[in-house]
Design an enzyme around this catalytic site. Structure first.
Site, mmCIF file in Angstrom:
data_model
loop_
_atom_site.group_PDB
_atom_site.id
_atom_site.type_symbol
_atom_site.label_atom_id
_atom_site.label_comp_id
_atom_site.label_asym_id
_atom_site.label_seq_id
_atom_site.Cartn_x
_atom_site.Cartn_y
_atom_site.Cartn_z
ATOM 1 N N HIS A 44 -3.268 6.605 2.318
ATOM 2 C CA HIS A 44 -3.706 5.437 1.353
ATOM 3 C C HIS A 44 -5.056 5.589 1.720
ATOM 4 O O HIS A 44 -5.203 4.961 3.367
ATOM 5 C CB HIS A 44 -3.204 4.188 1.860
ATOM 6 N N ASN A 63 -10.145 -0.277 -0.955
ATOM 7 C CA ASN A 63 -9.251 -0.343 -0.555
ATOM 8 C C ASN A 63 -8.201 -0.876 -1.484
ATOM 9 O O ASN A 63 -8.642 -1.747 -2.090
ATOM 10 C CB ASN A 63 -8.790 -1.072 0.865
ATOM 11 N N CYS A 79 0.821 -1.066 0.434
ATOM 12 C CA CYS A 79 -0.317 -0.219 0.347
ATOM 13 C C CYS A 79 0.990 1.474 -0.163
ATOM 14 O O CYS A 79 0.736 2.407 -0.543
ATOM 15 C CB CYS A 79 -1.024 0.493 0.851
#
Ligand code: 4VN
Length: 320
Positions: free
Chosen positions: A247, A277, A111
């Site tokens: 993020h 996500n 990420c």
């Protein structure tokens, strides 16, 4: 001279999977998912691979920048869900767009991948003129669609930037890795299983496995710490920052981080409701949305921060 973001772009697969759609596959509910994560839907690839999403972004960036593929010096794709172990997804993109003068490689920092890739691009731009930095993920390949604790979180997509050696807009960076906690978030274990392997019965986890509490705790502590460090390096006050682009792991984590930093939550851009996500793709998708709708304007001070698998964290202070 230094790194300047010339253009932004994003692309997501057409298919939308809502929380209600997921209730057909597992014991969950729209209420649970929205209240715990802020996610309402995610885009899921049905035929497209990671390189297809990344190549779409690459073409959009070239068109928007009025630039031809042969003017690119490098292509970096940040991904934890590549098409293959080899060739690199970036090499496939280079071939697809015909960027004959560009070298291309992937980086995997989960990420944080887009932030780590921007840091690398900044160093490359001391020797090269122009490149693409793309975050692209088809995380749906790594999701166990029977496992409700992780399946509700992830989505597919890609975003990226065209960067040039121009005015030095990357003011400061802060990257950190906590490899001793890496087992808290894993996916895609590659088992040793050759002609020389004795025990072939061991169970290996192919799909996402996450210690949700552990990673959540990591994020709420290490992300504000990294942001405080990058602000100090940039000699910026938290209030001077126009937008924080983090993020998009989970909406609640963003709220908690905003509080830690004593900043208005409205300054923390959020699109997790639409995309879920998307790991390395989440920050460049968010950036392109906010540039496109003119929330982000030239000259504004931005903090971008990625965090997750590794465990990794990375923050940059950048003037758009
Ligand atoms: C960074 C983070 C996460 C993450 C961690 C925990 C979590 C996302 C745990 C509690 C649960 C709701 C979901 Cl912080 C994931 C990544 C991977 O990109 C990176 N969600 N949750 C609950 O029960 O409330």
């Amino acid at each position: 001279m230094g790194l300047k973001i010339k253009q932004t772009a994003h692309y997501v697969p057409a298919k939308v999977v809502t929380n209600d759609d997921l209730t057909q596959l597992m014991d969950t509910s729209d209420d649970w998912i929205v209240s715990r994560t802020g996610i309402k839907q995610r885009h899921i690839a049905t035929t497209e691979q990671t390189s297809d999403l990344a190549a779409k972004v690459a073409k959009l960036l070239l068109t928007k920048a009025n630039c031809s593929a042969d003017q690119l010096d490098f292509i970096i794709v940040a991904t934890m869900s590549p098409d293959y172990q080899t060739p690199a997804t970036a090499a496939i993109v280079q071939g697809k767009i015909g960027a004959e003068n560009a070298f291309a490689f992937d980086i995997n920092a989960a990420c944080s991948g887009f932030i780590y890739a921007i840091s690398i691009a900044d160093k490359l731009l001391t020797h090269y003129q122009r490149g693409l930095v793309i975050g692209a993920e088809v995380l749906s390949k790594l999701v166990d669609w029977q496992e409700r604790s992780t399946a509700v979180l992830f989505g597919d997509g890609a975003g990226g930037v065209l960067v040039e050696n121009d005015s030095d807009n990357l003011v400061a960076e802060d990257l950190a890795t906590f490899g001793d906690s890496g087992s808290q978030l894993t996916a895609g274990y590659q088992a040793v299983n050759s002609a020389f392997t004795q025990d072939k019965t061991a169970i290996h986890q192919k799909y996402f496995e996450m210690d949700g509490r552990g990673v959540y705790h990591f994020a709420t502590h290490e992300v504000p710490t990294s942001i405080v460090r990058v602000l100090a390096k940039a000699n910026w006050q938290p209030d001077e920052v126009k937008w924080y682009l983090l993020h998009q792991a989970n909406g609640r984590i963003l709220t908690s981080i905003a509080r830690h930093l004593h900043q208005d939550e409205q300054k923390f851009l959020q699109n997790v409701a639409c995309f879920g996500n998307t790991s390395a793709a989440s920050i460049p998708i968010l950036l392109d949305e906010a540039v496109s709708d003119k929330r982000i304007k030239r000259g504004q001070k931005l903090i971008l921060s990625g965090f997750g698998g590794g465990l990794t964290v990375g923050s940059i202070a950048i003037i758009y």
